[in-house]
Enzyme design. Structure first.
Site, PDB file in Angstrom:
ATOM      1  N   SER A 163      21.379 129.496 -45.567  1.00 46.21           N
ATOM      2  CA  SER A 163      20.162 129.151 -46.283  1.00 46.21           C
ATOM      3  C   SER A 163      18.949 129.808 -45.618  1.00 46.21           C
ATOM      4  O   SER A 163      18.946 131.014 -45.388  1.00 46.21           O
ATOM      5  CB  SER A 163      20.043 127.620 -46.311  1.00 46.21           C
ATOM      6  OG  SER A 163      19.051 127.201 -47.199  1.00 46.21           O
ATOM      7  N   ASP A 328      27.028 126.565 -55.544  1.00 45.28           N
ATOM      8  CA  ASP A 328      25.670 126.516 -54.986  1.00 45.28           C
ATOM      9  C   ASP A 328      24.696 127.031 -56.045  1.00 45.28           C
ATOM     10  O   ASP A 328      24.644 128.223 -56.320  1.00 45.28           O
ATOM     11  CB  ASP A 328      25.621 127.384 -53.723  1.00 45.28           C
ATOM     12  CG  ASP A 328      24.270 127.329 -53.017  1.00 45.28           C
ATOM     13  OD1 ASP A 328      23.320 126.756 -53.569  1.00 45.28           O
ATOM     14  OD2 ASP A 328      24.188 127.872 -51.891  1.00 45.28           O
ATOM     15  N   HIS A 361      25.088 123.701 -52.381  1.00 46.92           N
ATOM     16  CA  HIS A 361      24.457 124.436 -51.289  1.00 46.92           C
ATOM     17  C   HIS A 361      24.933 123.921 -49.929  1.00 46.92           C
ATOM     18  O   HIS A 361      25.038 124.687 -48.976  1.00 46.92           O
ATOM     19  CB  HIS A 361      22.937 124.290 -51.414  1.00 46.92           C
ATOM     20  CG  HIS A 361      22.161 125.122 -50.449  1.00 46.92           C
ATOM     21  ND1 HIS A 361      22.374 126.484 -50.304  1.00 46.92           N
ATOM     22  CD2 HIS A 361      21.174 124.815 -49.576  1.00 46.92           C
ATOM     23  CE1 HIS A 361      21.551 126.951 -49.380  1.00 46.92           C
ATOM     24  NE2 HIS A 361      20.817 125.969 -48.919  1.00 46.92           N
TER      25      HIS A 361
END
Lengths: 384, 204
Positions: A163, A328, A361
């Site tokens: 991320s 995600d 995610h």
């Protein structure tokens, strides 16, 4: 599940054990991208494994929005203090601390020990609060580079992160092409979409409009914008999961077996989110949360190249592993493929894996045998 | 690189070795449906070839990692949009064409992305295949090891069929090799050949 040869999977894995954070004080001013300057600052970090004599086996792990320097291991006398990526980092684990020297660092503006809004501003003797300057991914990389100098590391074997952490890994390859041999960019993107910025702004609005926020100077009022931070986290948390994983974990299950026809907690998902929100509001600083989301929003290495990411990567030398997860939707596989395309356009060594996972995610933090085996195999190929 | 011994041509799958012979040293290669990546690894180690594999299967992808090659997980059916036009010297599609849904599209994409394309496939016109059909059954052999009901091969063709497709796609055939038991076949190739290899380029 997938079948992988047991030869590669039967590893003796254990925790790095008890760890102790360390501090580095940096007295040279840091010129921030915003134009502001931090005259001095400190960073809290942890290391796992041994730096070899050639100093060629260092891996820097960059944290995401709510992460910190405590990646692996536990703190002495503290229950439930396992690091946030303990399933990935340790002896015999995919990031094998028997082979690599692994560094975790809390970013500037954070609230876990590095200089941030809760730190005392030496010029005023009070916490920075709202006056702490907005920091960017580029600024973080600058500060991390200072830490690497402190540790005597001239070149990282790898820099990795998921991320927002993946964005830092990318930024490193752009700013210090000679100092990164491999970048592992996981569940990341080359910039945020409008939808993604929108989520961040709703989270920020929740904090900024909390009456206890006091323009960011709530420390002086001995209060916290708990409600705002709690809402921000609840919203964020929804976007880190997938519809499927929420359906599987909670469905429409009720706390009690009957409807109450009121606004108290009824569904399990409500209970879960409120719990997550409460827990987070106790642990995280609202000003830090605002800063971290801004760093996400501003990240856009292609901007200086008229949106041409391939042009942005022109001077990059690192080898890349890019990974995404099918479920995600906050950092979708399409966004990872944009990164891959830019790397391919520059004839860089790159591998890309799109991992089947229903955990959204958050998948990058989960223990998934196949995902971990890919990381292990990739890192095994790195010569140190 | 991996700690396993360097690949030699002797332990490279014979049909891949045939393709490797066509690749000039130092060139840039895209291997579509690259399997475990052993061709790319061999080309890298013996011919200083730089390249990428494209693979969809998870286990194959992991094996590519073990082989230390660049591999991109992607579905060939969705095209090669990650790759710029003319960005490779060779684009290889080995024993995959017959399993693809968008046969014509992939040939066109190979011609767009590569200066040359290399395709190999099992020749459906091989006499034993024809005989099995005449005897009333779908062919099964070493080159076609599946039952009709579990085969991934949905677009089997003969040498003649493939050459028709090349004309249709404006591909000019530069070289053809036909083998049986990995030995060259020159006499009645469409009848006697088990595997076919083509090297082609965009017709100007």
């Amino acid at each position: 599940m997938r079948q992988t040869s047991s030869h590669h999977l039967m590893q003796d894995t254990k925790s790095v054990g008890v760890v102790t954070p360390q501090y580095v004080h940096i007295d040279s001013p840091l010129q921030l991208k915003s134009g502001a300057t931090l005259d001095r600052y400190h960073l809290v970090y942890e290391t796992y494994g041994q730096l070899n004599a050639a100093k060629s086996n260092a891996i820097l792990i960059c944290h995401a929005l709510s992460g910190n320097h405590h990646i692996a291991g536990v703190y002495a006398d503290k229950e439930k203090s396992q690091g946030w990526w303990d399933n990935m980092v340790g002896p015999g684990k995919p990031v094998d601390t028997d082979r690599f020297f692994v560094i975790g660092v809390n970013n500037l503006g954070g609230c876990h020990g590095s200089t941030g809004p809760t730190s005392i501003d030496s010029t005023t003797g009070k916490p920075y609060g709202a006056s702490f300057p907005v920091v960017t991914v580029e600024d973080w990389v600058e500060a991390q580079e200072k830490l690497s100098q402190h540790l005597g590391i001239e070149q990282f074997a790898a820099i990795m992160g998921g991320s927002l952490g993946g964005m830092q890994a990318m930024q490193w390859t752009l700013d210090y092409p000679e100092k990164v041999r491999h970048a592992l960019v996981i569940a990341a993107a080359a910039n945020l979409t409008a939808q993604n910025i929108a989520f961040n702004d709703v989270a920020r609005q929740a904090i900024l409009t909390d009456q206890e926020f006091y323009g960011g100077n709530y420390y002086a009022f001995e209060t916290l914008p708990r409600r705002g931070l709690r809402l921000a986290r609840m919203l964020g948390h929804i976007t880190y999961l997938s519809d499927d994983s929420m359906a599987a974990k909670f469905g429409r299950s009720l706390k009690r077996n009957e409807l109450s026809f009121g606004y108290d907690v009824e569904f399990e998902i409500e209970s879960y989110l409120r719990y997550q929100g409460d827990k987070f509001a106790d642990l995280f600083d609202a000003n830090s949360y605002l800063l971290m989301t801004k760093a996400l929003d501003y990240f856009n290495p292609a901007y200086a190249y008229n949106g041409d990411l391939s042009a942005a990567f022109r001077g990059v030398k690192a080898n890349f592993l890019v990974m995404s997860f099918t479920s995600d939707w906050r950092f979708s596989p399409e966004r990872s493929r944009e990164i891959v395309k830019a790397l391919l356009d520059n004839n860089l060594n790159v591998s890309y894996a799109e991992i089947d996972s229903n955990q959204g995610h958050d998948s990058f933090l989960m223990e998934n045998r196949y995902y971990h085996e890919l990381v292990r195999a990739y890192l095994n190929n790195i010569t140190i | 690189m991996n700690d396993t011994a360097a690949l030699s041509v002797a332990n490279l799958r014979p049909d891949l070795a045939a393709i490797a012979e066509w690749i000039q040293p130092g060139k840039k290669v895209l291997d579509l449906g690259c399997g475990d990546g052993s061709l790319l690894r061999y080309l890298h180690e013996t011919k200083d070839v730089f390249g990428y594999g494209v693979e969809i299967n998870d286990q194959n992808l992991l094996n590519c990692f073990y082989n230390g090659i660049n591999v991109i997980q992607n579905d060939l059916e969705s095209g090669l949009s990650s790759f710029e036009s003319g960005s490779f010297d060779y684009v290889i599609l080995s024993q995959t064409l017959q399993a693809m849904r968008h046969t014509e599209d992939i040939i066109k994409e190979m011609l767009r992305v590569g200066k040359q394309g290399i395709v190999s496939f099992p020749n459906f016109g091989y006499w034993r295949n024809r005989l099995q059909v005449i005897l009333g059954q779908m062919p099964m052999s070493k080159a076609l090891p599946y039952h009709w009901y579990d085969t991934p091969n949905i677009h089997l063709c003969t040498l003649n069929d493939f050459e028709d497709l090349c004309r249709r796609c404006d591909a000019r055939i530069l070289e053809r090799r036909v083998t049986s038991n990995y030995r060259p076949v020159h006499f009645l190739p469409n009848l006697m050949g088990v595997l076919a290899f083509y090297r082609f380029e965009r017709a100007k």
